[in-house]
Design a protein around this motif. Structure first.
Motif, PDB file in Angstrom:
ATOM      1  N   GLU A  11       0.976  -1.206  -0.102  1.00 46.42           N
ATOM      2  CA  GLU A  11       0.070   0.013  -0.096  1.00 46.42           C
ATOM      3  C   GLU A  11       1.004   1.410  -0.125  1.00 46.42           C
ATOM      4  O   GLU A  11       1.792   1.334   0.698  1.00 46.42           O
ATOM      5  CB  GLU A  11      -0.973  -0.089   1.292  1.00 46.42           C
ATOM      6  N   GLN A  13       1.430   5.607   0.315  1.00 56.81           N
ATOM      7  CA  GLN A  13       0.868   6.456   1.354  1.00 56.81           C
ATOM      8  C   GLN A  13      -0.564   6.973   0.743  1.00 56.81           C
ATOM      9  O   GLN A  13      -1.399   7.310   1.483  1.00 56.81           O
ATOM     10  CB  GLN A  13       1.705   7.559   1.479  1.00 56.81           C
ATOM     11  N   HIS A  16      -3.130   4.705   1.672  1.00 60.88           N
ATOM     12  CA  HIS A  16      -3.581   4.742   2.872  1.00 60.88           C
ATOM     13  C   HIS A  16      -4.414   5.696   3.460  1.00 60.88           C
ATOM     14  O   HIS A  16      -5.133   5.695   3.938  1.00 60.88           O
ATOM     15  CB  HIS A  16      -2.157   4.568   3.931  1.00 60.88           C
ATOM     16  N   GLN A  19      -7.843   5.097   1.968  1.00 60.80           N
ATOM     17  CA  GLN A  19      -8.534   4.403   3.136  1.00 60.80           C
ATOM     18  C   GLN A  19      -9.048   5.202   4.224  1.00 60.80           C
ATOM     19  O   GLN A  19     -10.115   5.045   4.680  1.00 60.80           O
ATOM     20  CB  GLN A  19      -7.528   3.217   3.539  1.00 60.80           C
TER      21      GLN A  19
END
Length: 185
Positions: A11, A13, A16, A19
């Protein structure tokens, strides 16, 4: 010898932060629902309708991000939401909260766009362009509504008349909007 090894996706940044933004959008949706319920419970149907519509819009934003993640092979996570505020005393307080919430979302979207650019993620950067445009409209809309509330000087019927008469915000039919997982509500 043939061995098939599944390549694990690391993943980024940007992913992330996307999310996390799903949580932020769902939390914003819940906060707008709480605001709408307060207005509804206080017999202010136009303000209630406006904020119920805002709640759906924020939900749709979360689902746009989820669809983007799925389209790009990233497993999305549907998070719980942060605690929302339910206790209010007057209309200005609710609209000021909504304006601050939109300003915070704008900062989050700017961070996402900047991160995508820094990572050289051109698809992610392009995806964020619609959200940047949307945030200009969201902040403008809440600023206008707060100005109307202030000018009404406590006469909420003026605010109700304004919302019944004027188009505040979009109607949810932007053909340039990203697709919504499961379809827009």
């Amino acid at each position: 010898m043939t061995a098939t090894a599944k390549i694990q996706h690391k993943e980024t940044q940007f992913e992330h932060l996307l999310q996390e933004q799903v949580r932020n959008e769902f939390t914003a949706s819940q906060q707008y629902t709480a605001v709408a319920v307060w207005f509804d419970d206080n017999d202010l149907p136009q303000l209630a309708k406006h904020f119920y519509r805002q709640a759906l819009e924020e939900r749709n934003h979360a689902m746009m991000i989820i669809q983007y993640l799925m389209d790009n092979g990233v497993k999305p996570y549907v998070p719980g939401v942060e605690q929302v505020r339910n206790d209010f005393t007057e209309t200005r307080e609710l609209v000021a909260l909504a304006l601050e919430q939109e300003r915070e979302v704008t900062r989050e979207i700017e961070t996402l766009a900047r991160t995508a650019r820094e990572e050289g993620n051109y698809l992610g950067e392009q995806f964020m362009q619609w959200f940047l445009k949307e945030q200009v409209e969201e902040v403008s809309q809440m600023s206008t509504l707060l100005n109307v509330v202030d000018r009404a000087k406590g006469n909420l019927f003026h605010v109700e008349d304004f919302l019944a008469r004027e188009t505040v915000g979009d109607d949810g039919s932007d053909p340039t909007a990203p697709p919504v997982a499961g379809g827009a509500l």
